[in-house]
Every structure is written in structure tokens, then in C-alpha cells.
Design an enzyme around this catalytic site. Structure first.
Site, PDB file in Angstrom:
ATOM      1  N   GLN B 258       0.688  -1.196  -0.015  1.00 57.93           N
ATOM      2  CA  GLN B 258      -0.144  -0.045  -0.085  1.00 57.93           C
ATOM      3  C   GLN B 258       0.993   1.363  -0.009  1.00 57.93           C
ATOM      4  O   GLN B 258       0.538   2.350  -0.610  1.00 57.93           O
ATOM      5  CB  GLN B 258      -0.971  -0.067   1.194  1.00 57.93           C
ATOM      6  N   HIS B 261       2.232   3.368  -3.061  1.00 58.76           N
ATOM      7  CA  HIS B 261       1.387   4.072  -4.080  1.00 58.76           C
ATOM      8  C   HIS B 261       2.063   5.517  -4.067  1.00 58.76           C
ATOM      9  O   HIS B 261       2.296   6.100  -5.131  1.00 58.76           O
ATOM     10  CB  HIS B 261      -0.103   4.115  -3.614  1.00 58.76           C
ATOM     11  N   GLU B 326     -10.330   2.354   3.109  1.00 59.88           N
ATOM     12  CA  GLU B 326     -10.330   2.134   1.832  1.00 59.88           C
ATOM     13  C   GLU B 326     -10.509   0.436   1.441  1.00 59.88           C
ATOM     14  O   GLU B 326     -11.260  -0.056   1.284  1.00 59.88           O
ATOM     15  CB  GLU B 326      -9.599   3.020   0.626  1.00 59.88           C
ATOM     16  N   HIS B 327      -9.039   0.020   2.019  1.00 57.42           N
ATOM     17  CA  HIS B 327      -9.013  -1.358   2.051  1.00 57.42           C
ATOM     18  C   HIS B 327      -9.019  -1.757   3.421  1.00 57.42           C
ATOM     19  O   HIS B 327      -7.991  -1.250   4.357  1.00 57.42           O
ATOM     20  CB  HIS B 327      -7.581  -1.753   1.264  1.00 57.42           C
ATOM     21  N   ASP B 360      -6.861  -5.481  -6.287  1.00 59.87           N
ATOM     22  CA  ASP B 360      -6.452  -4.257  -7.166  1.00 59.87           C
ATOM     23  C   ASP B 360      -6.506  -4.703  -8.710  1.00 59.87           C
ATOM     24  O   ASP B 360      -6.703  -3.742  -9.447  1.00 59.87           O
ATOM     25  CB  ASP B 360      -4.931  -3.972  -6.993  1.00 59.87           C
ATOM     26  N   HIS B 419     -51.518  23.637  -7.101  1.00 56.49           N
ATOM     27  CA  HIS B 419     -51.409  21.959  -7.055  1.00 56.49           C
ATOM     28  C   HIS B 419     -52.777  21.333  -7.222  1.00 56.49           C
ATOM     29  O   HIS B 419     -53.325  20.780  -7.710  1.00 56.49           O
ATOM     30  CB  HIS B 419     -50.682  21.594  -5.986  1.00 56.49           C
TER      31      HIS B 419
END
Lengths: 430, 430
Positions: B258, B261, B326-327, B360, B419
Site C-alpha cells: 500500500q 502508491h 478504503e482497503h 487491485d 397544485h
């Protein structure tokens, strides 16, 4: 009071452009003021909410939360016809939204692989309900019912105190009917900030929905990302497609029903019938006398209303798709036949006995709809709006080893050697 | 190089707060520059795209569109192992996303009432694919496959020219495999603006998806509402829950996978095992030698990495839900057992042989996931992201007349007499 346009491939687009410009607001001073309010509520909680409530609403309740007995009292004191009408509406709305539910799934594969997706209601949702003349019980239904069906854990409502310092009883009736869990008497940007950040009295929410004035809308926009929001709704609008079979009395009534919302609302009739152009104008003039919000209707129709004479049904359909209206009425012979061709619209009302108020209040579909041409890509509020999805996956060792060569190949092409390493270390053992 | 935190109800939250602060960008000068670019492209089209492309990329192709033969050539010239890996990934991703499809429905009621909901793919979607080191073919798959399954009419890709003035061939291979319809060689905010507004060469899109640098992300944010966008993704992150049964070798590898990245990525291990804390640190030191992006990994782990020693599994689960990563990897004995308790996560990787790169690249679930704690309310990219819903309703006269009293009651309570009038005029006849 309403302009007439002959569709010539240019005039109608000029009008559309003016309609669209309605929603382009650039109020930087509002954003600055609202940012200050949000920060104050984030840091100082209830104290800041209290200060802003005194400032904007002139009075502030001792405790923000509206007790259960006050909500129950509103329900028992209400006009039985009104309660019954809301209950019938609720039944229809719930039945329609039940169809929107999506289920979690599990997808077991060969080699013991398990994939899946969980779909769950959000933990806690905040619902903003305006006070004053824009206090609409129908909005409570349209926001609360899909949230409940989605499985939202707790539904929290905020609504500003009325002139008497108390909540609007009609709103409480609607809240009771829909099973809103807690109600707080606060409004404006400070209430939105309280929902997003939480305070001593208000629990923090994961999503904030519901209409509001420019301060409320700006607060929602600024807090998007801290929480989820429904949408920033622009002014309301209707587009009607009518052929020679349509009734000008109904057309005029429907245009004005939309126009009464506010001066920025837009009501447009597309028709292939020259006769209808004239007769609808006559009906507008005739019927407006009986309507209470005459001034608003006249202003809205003058600025953002139009009757467009079209050459063909094909042209009407093309213009409707281009405009992508919030509400689309189809008053032609055999209206269902056009459904497949009408690509962009929030909600489509088919046939002359399906006036827009049926959808606003009652039939079942949601009345929180994409405006300003965004029906090209946005959808009505629905059960989906109140869930979160998340994926899960499980690989046994053998399945991972089988996938490994492909993963190592892709990781190598992407130059991510630590991604590759995470697979390699697992192949080393044994 | 990675910090160790003992969960005491305070230290871990301080770290979480720092992690969250990663995504709060306030780059006003970027927004100003990007606004100028968007306006230029909106008004002057291709000419403006050409000017900005020369300015930022130093060169500009004669025609922006990449010919079909160039895309096909990239596919036939590619390493067969790479093509085969992508095809296998595509098959898995497509199979998973097929399960996400929702159908239109028709709901006929008593009295001839017909309600329904149409679900259709968006007309045209634009996919941004970065160039340079962030040119990931897997991103093309993850964005294009759900769009195609959703029934998007046309899928248009933009990608900036490489140093040789040409598109990245791996990106073209992925585009060919996924059935991307058209590819344009342009990048940056000017490409996003071209997708949103359309130019002489680029057709106007209804939604723009895909990752990009701060200029691309800002352009998407500013154009939200003109088009729909996927999300503004923050820096990537992983949270791992591990008990004493976990393998420190795998834990270290996954944290670094991770971290590679970028420097803003975050990798956090929660564990109840004091032994694992030490052994994972040792493994980090041992394995980092073999990794190419060592510098990035070390910076990321030092700033936003942590190993948190927890008191119980319950505490780990609570912290994971609070962080909403996220993960989320779950490396405990019998991991499936925790699935029901893990409320907030983009994608959950169960068991020690399900490392994050499986998701991924390959397994099927999407890798475009909510970051920065937004998994509390946002969902992964999916088929839903590429559809629009719209409702339709049809009432025969009798059914309308039956509903009328309730509608008139609600309209009266809401003070909307126009209406009510739209219903009344329909009751007057006959």
C-alpha cells in the site's frame, strides 16, 4: 404573460439556455458566512448552534430535542382527514420504494474463492425540513420513507422553530407517520453543521438530505465529503409534451401548478398544435383568478415559462431529451408509446389524468428529482441513496497461487514491485 | 521507520486524526488556474485544448483522436502474457459486476394504475487515464468494465501524450480489451473540460470518471453538476486487522504494497499480538531491500504508517469501523466470522491468502474505492455509478378521481392551491 416560441432550431435553444442559467448561483459572501458557522459549530457545538439560532430565529428553545410526547400530541390533535391522506400516501410511497431495494450477494467460485457485496443502510441520516411557508409534510415522507426502507439505523430530523418558537405540527405528524427517530428544533446552516459534525445534543450523521434555503444548500455543499448529501436541488421545473388530443384546461392548470413553487420555477409546454397554443393561453388567463399564489405564478411564467410550437412529435421528444426536465408530462394519444424514446427526465407523468401533484404527494415515486438538466446523469432520490455497498473477497492458498502469475505480470507492467512482493512472499512458504 | 502506538483510547485517535488530515487540500490557486482552463475550452474548444496541451505537455498531436489501427496495433504488438493476464482479470471483473445490475421494473396496480422505474446506462461517459508512472491499465479495466455492463452508449477515453508524443501502449491494450469506443490524446484539466463541454473533436459526456493529479481532480470537482463525476479520491490506504495467528511476513509485505502508491498513502496494522508488532517491524526492515520504490515506502510509512497494539478483537473492529478504510485486510483465524461486524470499509480482504493486489488487479470487485473515512457513506465504483434511474406513472381517470380527496387535503395543508387546481380541473369535466 407567457411567451410563445416557434421551434426553429434556434429560438427554443435560446430559451433553454435562459432556463438553465437559473441555477448558476455564485454567492461567495454566502459561502464565507456559512463556512464561519460550520467551523463555530464544529468547535463549540451546541453553544454555537444556540448563538446562531438566537441571531437568525430571534429565540432559541431551552432544549433542542423535541420530546416524543410533543410529537405524539401533534399526531393525535391533527385533522383526521389529513392524517388519513398522509397514511395513504405513505402506503403508496413505501410500496413503490420497496421495489428499489437491492440485496447483498455472495458469489462462491471454483477453488473455494468467495466474493460478495454487502448492501446496508447508512448508520445515521439527518433530514432537514424547512420551516415557514416551505414546511412541506410531503417532503418528510419522500425523504424519510426510502431511508427507512434502506435500513438506516437512525433517522434524525432538524426543523427551525416557527414564529411561536415551536415546531410546525404538520411536520411532526409526517415525522411520526414515517418513524423519524429523533427531532431537533433548529434550522439554517447551524443545524446542517450540527448534523454533520455532531454536538452535545445532536448525534453525528453520515448523510444529510432535504431541501432548504441558500444557507442550508450552501452548508450541505461545503460539508459534502465530511458527510454525504442528497443533491443541491435547483429551482423546480415542468415540461409538458402535448399533441392535438390534449385538453388546454389541464395544460394551463399544470403549468401554473409548477409555477406557483417560486419565481424561479419554470413551466414549458411543447405542442404540435397551433390551436392548443391559443387555447392554453386563454385558460391560463381564465384560471389564474382562482389561485392564491397569483403573483408568484405570473412572475415565474413571464420569466421562465414558454409555449413552444413544434413541427413534429419527434422534435418534441428531442427537445425534451435535450432539456432533461425534472418533471415531464406526456399528454398525447397513447402516451406509453413514447416512454422508450424519452431518455432524460426525473419523473414521467403519462396521460392526461396523471397531473404532477399525483407524483408530488401520492402515487409512489419520489418527488426529490434532478433539476436543471441534470436528469441526463442524476437520478431521483431513492432507497439507493441511503445505502452503502462494500465488497469482500476470500481466496484460499491454492486459488491465490493459481492467480499469482497473472497478478505478477500486471504488477510488473505497472512498476509496482511491492504489490508483486505481497504475492511473492505468500508463494515462498511451502 | 514505522511508529508503534498502544491503543489507549487516545493515542490511536490522535494518529487517525493525522491520517484524515491528509485529504484536506485547500489549493485555491489551483482552482483559479483550472477555472480559467475550463472556461477557455468551453468557449474556444479544440483551439484552447491545443494551446494548453502545448503549454503543459510541450507537444500536441495533429489530430487528438487515436485511430482504431493504432489501438489494434498496440494489442497485437503486446506481450501475450500481459494480454492474457488482462483478459483473465477482465473475465473476473465482468463476472462480479454482472451481479450488480439492477433492472427496470413495472408495477401495475389496481384500478389500472401503472408505476415503474427505468434504469438505463448513461448516454456517454468520459474516462480519464493518467500518463507517466501513474498510467495503470488496471484502472482502465476497473472503470470501463462496469460502464459497459451498465449499458453506457459510448465510452470515451482521454489520456495525455507520453514523452514521445504517443499514447502509452499498455493503456491502449486495456482500452481495446474493455471495448472503449474512442480514445483521445489529451490530458490535464483541458481534457476534463473537453469531456464535460464537448469540443469540435471530443463529444460531450454525461459523466467523467478516472484518477488524475490535482489539476484533473480540481477540474472534475469544478465541473460537478455540469456533468456527474465518480468521486474525488484521496490518498490510498490500508488497514489490517491481525490476531496471533497472522504471518508477520505477509503483514509487512501488505503494508508496503500500500505504501508504495505514494508518500501520502497510509498503511496501518491493528493487532492484539505483541509478538507480531516486533516481528512485523523486523520483516519491514528485511523486505524493503528488494523493493524498487523504497524511498516512497519509507516516507509513507514514517508519516502515515502505524502498528497499533490493541487489547481485544472487539477494539480492533471498533477502530476499523471508526477509521472506515478504503482497503481492510482481516488476517485472523476464521476471518469470515467478523464480516458482519465490519460496517465501514470499501473492500474487505478476508484471510491471509487474500492480499490486496488480488483485489487491485484481478479477483473481480472494483478497486475504485472510497478513501479518507468516506466508506462510512460512499460506495465503491460499480455498475450503479453508470446508470440513471427515472420513474414513470400513469393514472386512468377513475383512479385519479379516487386519489383526489387525499391530494386536495395535502395540497391545502401545504398552501399550494395551484397544485389543487390541477386536480380540480380534471374533476370538473363529466
Amino acid at each position: 404573460m407567457i411567451q410563445t416560441v416557434k421551434a426553429d432550431g434556434r429560438a427554443e435553444y435560446e430559451f433553454f439556455e435562459r432556463m438553465r442559467s437559473r441555477s448558476r448561483e455564485t454567492k461567495n459572501n454566502v459561502a464565507e458566512a456559512v463556512e464561519k458557522i460550520i467551523e463555530a459549530v464544529r468547535v463549540r457545538g451546541d453553544e454555537a448552534v444556540r448563538e446562531y439560532t438566537m441571531k437568525f430565529d430571534r429565540r432559541c428553545p431551552e432544549t433542542f430535542e423535541v420530546g416524543r410526547e410533543i410529537i405524539n400530541d401533534a399526531l393525535t390533535a391533527a385533522d383526521p382527514d389529513f392524517v388519513s391522506a398522509l397514511l395513504n400516501a405513505q402506503e403508496n410511497i413505501a410500496a413503490f420504494h420497496q421495489r428499489q431495494k437491492t440485496q447483498s450477494f455472495l458469489d462462491p467460485r471454483k477453488n473455494g474463492i468467495i466474493l460478495g457485496q454487502r448492501v446496508r443502510g447508512l448508520h445515521r441520516v439527518g433530514l432537514y425540513v424547512p420551516g415557514g411557508t416551505a414546511a412541506y409534510p410531503s417532503s418528510v415522507l419522500m425523504n424519510a420513507i426510502p431511508a427507512k426502507i434502506a435500513g438506516v439505523g437512525e433517522l434524525v430530523m432538524v426543523t427551525p422553530p416557527g414564529p411561536d418558537g415551536r415546531p410546525n405540527p404538520d411536520i411532526l405528524v409526517a415525522a411520526a407517520i414515517c418513524g423519524v427517530d429523533r427531532v431537533f428544533l433548529m434550522g439554517g446552516a447551524q443545524a446542517v453543521a450540527a448534523l454533520a459534525h455532531g454536538t452535545e445534543s445532536v448525534p453525528r450523521c453520515d448523510k444529510i438530505v432535504g431541501p432548504g434555503n441558500i444557507f442550508v444548500a450552501t452548508a450541505k455543499r461545503l460539508l459534502y465529503g465530511t458527510v454525504d448529501i442528497d443533491m443541491i436541488a435547483g429551482p423546480s421545473e415542468i415540461l409538458i409534451i402535448a399533441d392535438d388530443s390534449a385538453n388546454p384546461k389541464y395544460l394551463a392548470a399544470d403549468l401554473m401548478g409548477q409555477a406557483e413553487h417560486d419565481r424561479m420555477a419554470s413551466a414549458v409546454l411543447l405542442t404540435t398544435s397551433g390551436r392548443l397554443v391559443e387555447q392554453t393561453k386563454a385558460e391560463l388567463a381564465r384560471q389564474i383568478g382562482r389561485l392564491e399564489r397569483r403573483e408568484i405564478i405570473e412572475a415565474s411564467l413571464a420569466d421562465f415559462g414558454a409555449i413552444v410550437l413544434c413541427e413534429s412529435e419527434t422534435q418534441m421528444v428531442a427537445l425534451a431529451n435535450e432539456l432533461a426536465p425534472e418533471h415531464l408530462e406526456v399528454q398525447v394519444a397513447d402516451p406509453m408509446r413514447l416512454l422508450g424514446a424519452l431518455d432524460n427526465a426525473g419523473s414521467v407523468f403519462l396521460g392526461e389524468y396523471t397531473p404532477e401533484p399525483l407524483g408530488d404527494y401520492y402515487a409512489g415515486p419520489n418527488h426529490v428529482l434532478p433539476t436543471g438538466g441534470t436528469a441526463r446523469f442524476f437520478s431521483p432520490l431513492g432507497v439507493d441513496s441511503f445505502v452503502k455497498r462494500s465488497a469482500f473477497l476470500y481466496y484460499p492458498r491454492e486459488a491465490m497461487a493459481e492467480a499469482a502469475p497473472d497478478i505478477l505480470t500486471i504488477a510488473a507492467r505497472e512498476g509496482l514491485s511491492a504489490h508483486a512482493n505481497a504475492v511473492k512472499v505468500r508463494l515462498e512458504d511451502e
